[in-house]
Structure formats: structure tokens, C-alpha cells
Scaffold this motif. Structure first.
Motif, mmCIF file in Angstrom:
data_model
loop_
_atom_site.group_PDB
_atom_site.id
_atom_site.type_symbol
_atom_site.label_atom_id
_atom_site.label_comp_id
_atom_site.label_asym_id
_atom_site.label_seq_id
_atom_site.Cartn_x
_atom_site.Cartn_y
_atom_site.Cartn_z
ATOM 1 N N PHE A 16 0.832 -1.199 0.000
ATOM 2 C CA PHE A 16 0.000 0.000 0.000
ATOM 3 C C PHE A 16 0.868 1.252 0.000
ATOM 4 C CE2 PHE A 16 -2.346 3.352 2.189
ATOM 5 C CZ PHE A 16 -3.437 3.435 1.351
ATOM 6 N N VAL A 17 1.934 1.237 0.818
ATOM 7 C CA VAL A 17 2.826 2.403 0.891
ATOM 8 C C VAL A 17 3.507 2.635 -0.451
ATOM 9 C CG1 VAL A 17 4.978 3.226 1.924
ATOM 10 C CG2 VAL A 17 3.169 2.278 3.372
ATOM 11 N N ILE A 19 2.244 1.556 -3.512
ATOM 12 C CA ILE A 19 1.280 1.787 -4.591
ATOM 13 C C ILE A 19 0.540 3.111 -4.427
ATOM 14 C CG2 ILE A 19 -0.879 0.917 -5.565
ATOM 15 C CD1 ILE A 19 0.189 -1.901 -5.083
ATOM 16 N N ALA A 20 0.297 3.537 -3.191
ATOM 17 C CA ALA A 20 -0.493 4.749 -2.964
ATOM 18 C C ALA A 20 0.103 5.984 -3.661
ATOM 19 C CB ALA A 20 -0.656 4.991 -1.470
ATOM 20 N N PRO A 21 1.406 6.264 -3.523
ATOM 21 C CA PRO A 21 1.954 7.439 -4.229
ATOM 22 C C PRO A 21 1.860 7.298 -5.741
ATOM 23 C CG PRO A 21 3.486 6.665 -2.560
ATOM 24 C CD PRO A 21 2.410 5.632 -2.691
ATOM 25 N N LEU A 23 -0.493 5.687 -7.407
ATOM 26 C CA LEU A 23 -1.879 5.990 -7.754
ATOM 27 C C LEU A 23 -2.152 7.490 -7.666
ATOM 28 C CD1 LEU A 23 -3.840 3.104 -5.996
ATOM 29 C CD2 LEU A 23 -3.411 3.411 -8.435
ATOM 30 N N GLY A 24 -1.563 8.134 -6.674
ATOM 31 C CA GLY A 24 -1.732 9.574 -6.544
ATOM 32 C C GLY A 24 -1.163 10.328 -7.735
#
Length: 42
Positions: A16-17, A19-21, A23-24
């Protein structure tokens, strides 16, 4: 079994850490390009 659950939660948190950036950035880029298209219509 407790160890497997712990490892799985750690792996999910790391993913998550990571992939989140990404996706952002993708969301921001697509939003900017859509905004530019709107400006072109005007």
C-alpha cells in the motif's frame, strides 16, 4: 498461523505504501490532462 497473518499484514502495508503514491501521481496526471482539455474547449 499467527506468524502468517503478521507477515501478510506487513506485506499488504508495504504494498500500500508503495502503490499509494503511484496511484496519486497517476490520478494527478490524468486530472491535469482532463483540466487542460476543458481549457481547450473554452
Amino acid at each position: 498461523m499467527q506468524i502468517v497473518d503478521t507477515v501478510r499484514s506487513i506485506v499488504l502495508a508495504v504494498l500500500f505504501v508503495i502503490i499509494a503514491p503511484i496511484l496519486g501521481l497517476v490520478a494527478a496526471y490524468t486530472h491535469d490532462s482532463r483540466y487542460d482539455e476543458l481549457l481547450d474547449d473554452w
